[in-house]
Enzyme design. Structure first.
Site, short mmCIF file in Angstrom:
data_model
loop_
_atom_site.label_atom_id
_atom_site.label_comp_id
_atom_site.label_asym_id
_atom_site.label_seq_id
_atom_site.Cartn_x
_atom_site.Cartn_y
_atom_site.Cartn_z
N ASP A 134 -46.47 -30.71 -24.39
CA ASP A 134 -47.41 -30.06 -25.30
C ASP A 134 -46.85 -29.83 -26.70
OD1 ASP A 134 -45.61 -28.12 -24.62
OD2 ASP A 134 -47.07 -26.62 -23.98
N ARG A 165 -39.57 -29.86 -12.32
CA ARG A 165 -38.55 -29.95 -13.37
C ARG A 165 -37.25 -30.56 -12.86
NH1 ARG A 165 -39.56 -24.42 -16.30
NH2 ARG A 165 -37.49 -23.91 -15.57
N GLY A 224 -37.48 -24.39 -20.70
CA GLY A 224 -37.53 -25.00 -19.37
C GLY A 224 -36.85 -26.37 -19.39
N THR A 255 -40.10 -31.27 -22.89
CA THR A 255 -40.75 -30.32 -21.99
C THR A 255 -41.63 -31.09 -21.03
OG1 THR A 255 -42.48 -28.64 -21.78
CG2 THR A 255 -42.47 -29.83 -23.84
N ARG A 312 -48.82 -24.39 -18.95
CA ARG A 312 -49.31 -23.07 -19.38
C ARG A 312 -50.60 -23.19 -20.17
NH1 ARG A 312 -46.10 -18.78 -19.52
NH2 ARG A 312 -47.55 -17.81 -20.95
N ASP A 334 -44.23 -30.05 -19.95
CA ASP A 334 -45.63 -29.75 -20.29
C ASP A 334 -46.24 -30.77 -21.26
OD1 ASP A 334 -45.41 -27.56 -18.68
OD2 ASP A 334 -45.27 -26.09 -20.29
N ASP A 393 -41.78 -26.17 -27.74
CA ASP A 393 -42.17 -25.57 -29.02
C ASP A 393 -41.46 -24.24 -29.29
OD1 ASP A 393 -43.72 -24.46 -27.03
OD2 ASP A 393 -45.55 -24.35 -28.22
N ARG A 426 -34.01 -18.95 -22.24
CA ARG A 426 -35.15 -18.73 -23.14
C ARG A 426 -34.80 -17.66 -24.18
NH1 ARG A 426 -39.54 -21.60 -21.26
NH2 ARG A 426 -39.55 -22.04 -19.03
#
Ligand code: F6P
Length: 360
Positions: free
Chosen positions: A144, A291, A14, A140, A186, A142, A117, A75
């Protein structure tokens, strides 16, 4: 120290605002050392299909404030996820051979993959198993990826969420309405929690802590009792209602190119449950707005620091690492340490903060 003549870069997964600022920094820093930079297009598809473009200080001029990635992303996953002996293993496909051949053909001495990741996980496997010299950059919305306080792009996404919540406040207040705002995330609630706190969300729901509809209803009723006739509920797409046995709400049968189940729908699910309790809601799914757009100054600075550091780690022969931010310092973190701890859950400090102000 091995001499570096040519560096490859790719951007996978992403996208987010801030990537282009990072590409620019890599190219400018590399140029000072006389190192050529080749940008592979669309994540791992680029080196698989040998689709690349030279990047020069001229070609990256003016991209600093632009969102997205001039290299494109995908992806694409060169490995296959297989369940074996109760665990997940990543088996190489013939795409891995193609990456190795093309990197070799192009004379790539170091590869800088930029992504979350998934993208960095591929980089790690290529380093560990095939000796590809990688320096990763965590990017990202996220936030994360473990091993760094902040991933590139997260801060810009927070700015979008905060502005959206500010705007929704005025209309929610005027109409005495409940809004359910679904944000990305997510497996971790970084966006929901920090964005929710910054934007004044009244109830914040994150994947790390399963929630019940009852607790959401209580939160809204407590506000009504205080004369607050509107409420804003911020829910991460990966939030887990106890009514569904702690499972996430997913798009039936949809899996992305990397192999992840596509989430989405928790906002509408929750609004339906609240409607059953007589609370009419409006749902806003912020989706990919988070995004898009331009990067915040924080992300532009982080992008520049990450890009410069990645080239310098490569110059110093430090491979199999990613750049990370620890406090104010940029550090090299071995991918072997960071990735097993990813996705990184939200820092409990922020859960405590949310509890302290009564929104969790
Ligand atoms: O960038 C990460 C992420 O934002 C996740 O939170 C989300 O599940 C995913 O991307 C969705 O992205 P796409 O629609 O591009 O597959």
């Amino acid at each position: 120290m091995p001499e570096l003549k040519r560096i490859g870069i790719l951007t996978g997964g992403g996208d987010s605002a801030g990537i282009n600022a990072c590409l620019r920094a890599i190219v400018r820093r590399a140029h000072k050392e006389g190192i050529e930079v080749l940008g592979f297009r669309d994540g791992w598809r680029g080196p698989i299909e040998d689709d690349a473009v030279p990047l020069t200080p001229d070609s990256v001029s003016g991209i600093l404030p632009q969102g997205g990635t001039i290299l494109g992303t995908s992806r694409t996953n060169p490995f296959r996820k297989v369940q074996k002996d109760g665990g997940t293993v990543w088996e190489p496909t013939e795409r891995v051979d193609r990456i190795l051949q093309n990197l070799n053909k192009r004379g790539i001495d170091a590869l800088i993959p930029i992504g979350g990741d998934d993208t960095l996980g591929v980089a790690w496997r290529l380093y560990e198993n095939y000796g590809v010299k990688v320096v990763g950059i965590p990017q990202t919305i996220d936030n994360d990826v473990a091993g760094t306080d902040y991933c590139l792009g997260f801060h810009s996404a927070l700015a979008v969420v905060t502005e959206a919540l500010d705007r929704l406040h005025t209309t929610a207040q005027s109409h005495h309405r409940v809004f359910v705002v679904e944000v990305m995330g997510r497996d971790s609630g970084w966006i929901a929690l920090l964005g929710g706190i910054a934007g004044g969300g009244d109830v914040i729901l994150v994947p790390e802590e399963p929630f019940s509809v009852d607790e959401v209803v209580k939160g809204i009723q407590a506000r009504l009792a205080r004369g607050r006739t509107f409420s804003i509920i911020v829910v991460a797409e990966g939030a887990r209602p106890v009514e569904l046995g702690g499972k996430q709400v997913a798009q039936a049968g949809k899996v992305d190119a990397f192999g992840h189940v596509q989430l989405g729908g928790i906002g509408y699910w929750l609004a339906d449950r609240l409607a059953e309790r007589g609370m009419e809601c409006r749902v806003v799914v912020l989706g990919h707005l988070q995004r898009g757009g331009i990067a915040t100054p924080f992300d532009r600075l982080l992008a520049t620091r990450f890009g410069v550091a990645a080239v310098e780690f490569a110059l110093a022969g430090r491979f199999g690492v990613m750049v990370g931010l620890h406090g104010h310092e940029i550090v090299a973190i071995p991918l072997r340490e960071a990735l097993p701890q990813s996705p990184k859950p939200v820092d409990p400090v922020f859960l405590e903060l949310a509890r302290a102000i009564g929104v969790r």
